[in-house]
Design a protein around this motif. Structure first.
Motif, PDB file in Angstrom:
ATOM      1  N   GLU A 103     -70.445  24.914   7.780  1.00  0.00           N
ATOM      2  CA  GLU A 103     -70.698  25.872   6.699  1.00  0.00           C
ATOM      3  C   GLU A 103     -70.068  25.430   5.385  1.00  0.00           C
ATOM      4  O   GLU A 103     -70.428  25.935   4.313  1.00  0.00           O
ATOM      5  CB  GLU A 103     -70.155  27.250   7.072  1.00  0.00           C
ATOM      6  N   ARG A 104     -69.136  24.489   5.446  1.00  0.00           N
ATOM      7  CA  ARG A 104     -68.462  23.988   4.243  1.00  0.00           C
ATOM      8  C   ARG A 104     -69.141  22.739   3.695  1.00  0.00           C
ATOM      9  O   ARG A 104     -68.569  22.030   2.866  1.00  0.00           O
ATOM     10  CB  ARG A 104     -66.987  23.699   4.545  1.00  0.00           C
ATOM     11  N   THR A 105     -70.358  22.448   4.131  1.00  0.00           N
ATOM     12  CA  THR A 105     -71.030  21.224   3.704  1.00  0.00           C
ATOM     13  C   THR A 105     -72.412  21.514   3.120  1.00  0.00           C
ATOM     14  O   THR A 105     -73.057  22.501   3.463  1.00  0.00           O
ATOM     15  CB  THR A 105     -71.210  20.248   4.883  1.00  0.00           C
ATOM     16  N   ILE A 106     -72.832  20.631   2.231  1.00  0.00           N
ATOM     17  CA  ILE A 106     -74.207  20.571   1.760  1.00  0.00           C
ATOM     18  C   ILE A 106     -74.649  19.111   1.841  1.00  0.00           C
ATOM     19  O   ILE A 106     -73.813  18.202   1.842  1.00  0.00           O
ATOM     20  CB  ILE A 106     -74.369  21.095   0.310  1.00  0.00           C
ATOM     21  N   HIS A 107     -75.944  18.887   1.928  1.00  0.00           N
ATOM     22  CA  HIS A 107     -76.493  17.528   2.019  1.00  0.00           C
ATOM     23  C   HIS A 107     -77.344  17.310   0.773  1.00  0.00           C
ATOM     24  O   HIS A 107     -78.390  17.937   0.621  1.00  0.00           O
ATOM     25  CB  HIS A 107     -77.341  17.382   3.282  1.00  0.00           C
ATOM     26  N   THR A 108     -76.897  16.406  -0.121  1.00  0.00           N
ATOM     27  CA  THR A 108     -77.504  16.359  -1.452  1.00  0.00           C
ATOM     28  C   THR A 108     -78.303  15.091  -1.758  1.00  0.00           C
ATOM     29  O   THR A 108     -78.713  14.895  -2.899  1.00  0.00           O
ATOM     30  CB  THR A 108     -76.427  16.531  -2.536  1.00  0.00           C
ATOM     31  N   HIS A 109     -78.511  14.218  -0.781  1.00  0.00           N
ATOM     32  CA  HIS A 109     -79.358  13.056  -1.075  1.00  0.00           C
ATOM     33  C   HIS A 109     -80.804  13.540  -1.233  1.00  0.00           C
ATOM     34  O   HIS A 109     -81.361  14.148  -0.322  1.00  0.00           O
ATOM     35  CB  HIS A 109     -79.270  12.036   0.048  1.00  0.00           C
ATOM     36  N   PRO A 110     -81.429  13.264  -2.375  1.00  0.00           N
ATOM     37  CA  PRO A 110     -82.790  13.776  -2.594  1.00  0.00           C
ATOM     38  C   PRO A 110     -83.847  13.136  -1.697  1.00  0.00           C
ATOM     39  O   PRO A 110     -84.926  13.700  -1.515  1.00  0.00           O
ATOM     40  CB  PRO A 110     -83.061  13.452  -4.068  1.00  0.00           C
ATOM     41  N   ILE A 111     -83.560  11.958  -1.137  1.00  0.00           N
ATOM     42  CA  ILE A 111     -84.533  11.255  -0.316  1.00  0.00           C
ATOM     43  C   ILE A 111     -83.916  10.997   1.060  1.00  0.00           C
ATOM     44  O   ILE A 111     -82.877  10.350   1.168  1.00  0.00           O
ATOM     45  CB  ILE A 111     -84.950   9.907  -0.943  1.00  0.00           C
ATOM     46  N   LYS A 112     -84.571  11.513   2.103  1.00  0.00           N
ATOM     47  CA  LYS A 112     -83.996  11.424   3.451  1.00  0.00           C
ATOM     48  C   LYS A 112     -85.060  11.047   4.463  1.00  0.00           C
ATOM     49  O   LYS A 112     -86.228  11.402   4.329  1.00  0.00           O
ATOM     50  CB  LYS A 112     -83.402  12.789   3.851  1.00  0.00           C
ATOM     51  N   ARG A 113     -84.642  10.341   5.499  1.00  0.00           N
ATOM     52  CA  ARG A 113     -85.487  10.132   6.669  1.00  0.00           C
ATOM     53  C   ARG A 113     -85.462  11.401   7.521  1.00  0.00           C
ATOM     54  O   ARG A 113     -84.511  12.187   7.446  1.00  0.00           O
ATOM     55  CB  ARG A 113     -84.985   8.948   7.480  1.00  0.00           C
ATOM     56  N   ASP A 114     -86.478  11.556   8.344  1.00  0.00           N
ATOM     57  CA  ASP A 114     -86.488  12.708   9.239  1.00  0.00           C
ATOM     58  C   ASP A 114     -85.264  12.690  10.150  1.00  0.00           C
ATOM     59  O   ASP A 114     -84.686  13.735  10.448  1.00  0.00           O
ATOM     60  CB  ASP A 114     -87.773  12.715  10.075  1.00  0.00           C
ATOM     61  N   SER A 115     -84.848  11.508  10.574  1.00  0.00           N
ATOM     62  CA  SER A 115     -83.666  11.411  11.442  1.00  0.00           C
ATOM     63  C   SER A 115     -82.414  11.899  10.717  1.00  0.00           C
ATOM     64  O   SER A 115     -81.525  12.500  11.337  1.00  0.00           O
ATOM     65  CB  SER A 115     -83.476   9.977  11.924  1.00  0.00           C
TER      66      SER A 115
END
Length: 399
Positions: A103-115
């Protein structure tokens, strides 16, 4: 090609900035562990985090792991109550291993693989970033599990690294993404931006905040779900060999702009360099010397392919020091150890005469140094020694 520095007053390279306690610590560390070394001071991490927290009191700080993904950094910031900004599966695995609540995290890479999406979701991260329809479509199968931020582009030619050149979308594109997300039943939580690394002018944040506020109003007027979150990114500047605005003054206009947003708006930031740059000191030793073209070349056991790699791609002119006093100084070059001619740390600087084994100290070495160092030529990377991490538990007990 070498990284050229002009001849500087040796005061920039003196022992004045290193007190007796620091010198003793440096010498004892080298005696115990050898060189090259990186001294990671967790006290400095706490000080930087608290300074930014005080300067941005209404903003939730998510430390961006990218510049220094070291377990001691994560543990120290966990104890401070910090949140974390993740961009890769490797970073997800690190915080998971160290017990960071998802809950203390966000994922901010705009380009991601499905994995990448699946790994982050399995850990428990729920907030992700997109900046195009191709990326948005990847989340259709996960629409019941995620909340998205749409990243906007605000070009900044004044920043060392204009991150909006590579990521982010226009206002018009953002509206298309938000509209399509509603059709696909994907929740758009809010907006994000990054004004660029080492941004010296806080007006860049102010302009971006106002533009985001206008877009949020446009979203409401279009009958789309209201947005509740704004991520103002990172880029807060630190001083290397040139001074930058104190962080409390730098953030004053940013705070004023944030006050124009609805009181219910959740505001996030992604500081990286600001938190860790002052926390690391490099110690290299002289391997050998030679006289070339009227200058003394000192070959160190760390260099461009190691801890000083930021001299190639980063806007970091690290303050250098030696432990020697002298009444006479000589035009000198500091070179790294590899067999590549580009491996030069500084040219045309005035130094006292150094002997084999003498130490050269570099400060402000926390950001994009050990994280990006290589093992080129099979020279091992500098060993990191963690200092003052145990203070965390003592402070908690006393508190």
């Amino acid at each position: 090609m070498a990284i050229a520095h002009s001849v500087l007053d040796f005061q920039s390279y003196s022992t004045d900035a290193l007190n007796a306690e620091k010198i003793q610590l440096i010498e004892s560390s080298v005696a115990q562990f050898g060189a090259p070394l990186l001294l990671l001071d967790c006290d400095a991490i706490r000080q930087q985090y608290r300074a930014l927290q005080q300067a941005l009191p209404t903003v939730t700080l998510h430390f961006a792991l990218k510049p220094l993904p070291h377990p001691a950094v994560v543990r120290t910031l966990m104890a401070e109550g910090a949140c974390f900004d993740l961009a890769t599966t490797g970073e997800v695995e690190l915080v998971q291993q160290l017990g960071v609540e998802p809950e203390r995290t966000i994922h901010t890479h705009p380009i991601k693989r499905d994995s990448d999406i699946r790994e982050a979701l399995a850990y428990g991260t729920r907030v992700f970033v997109v900046d195009n329809l191709n990326e948005l479509e990847k989340f259709r199968r996960y629409c019941d599990e995620v909340e998205l931020l749409v990243r906007l582009s605000f070009r900044n030619s004044e920043a060392f690294a204009d991150l909006s050149k590579k990521f982010g979308c226009s206002i018009e594109q953002a509206m298309m993404i938000i509209t399509m997300a509603k059709e696909w039943n994907i929740r758009i939580k809010g907006l994000s931006f990054h004004v660029g690394s080492q941004t010296a002018n806080p007006q860049k944040y102010v302009d971006a905040i106002h533009a985001c506020a206008a877009l949020m109003q446009q979203v409401v007027e279009a009958g789309l779900p209201a947005l509740s979150t704004l991520d103002i990114g990172g880029g807060f500047p630190v001083s290397y060999n040139s001074k930058v605005m104190p962080i409390e003054l730098f953030c004053q206009p940013i705070n004023a702009a944030l006050k124009t947003l609805p009181e219910t708006m959740q505001v996030l930031a992604e500081p990286g360099r600001f938190i860790v740059a002052p926390a690391m000191t490099s110690i290299a030793s002289v391997m050998g010397s030679a006289e070339r073209d009227g200058q003394i070349w000192y070959y160190l056991d760390d260099g461009i392919y190691g801890s000083f790699i930021g001299l190639i791609f980063d806007d970091a002119k690290y303050p250098l020091h030696t432990l020697k006093h002298s009444s006479e100084y000589f035009a000198s070059v500091l070179s790294g150890p590899t067999c590549d001619s580009i491996d030069v740390i500084a040219e045309n600087i005035l130094l006292p005469r150094l002997d084999n084994g003498d130490l050269v100290i570099a400060k402000m070495m926390g950001a994009y140094t050990s994280a990006t160092a290589t093992d080129f030529n099979f020279f091992k990377r500098a060993h990191t020694v963690v200092l003052n991490e145990e203070v965390v538990d003592q402070e908690r007990l006393l508190g």
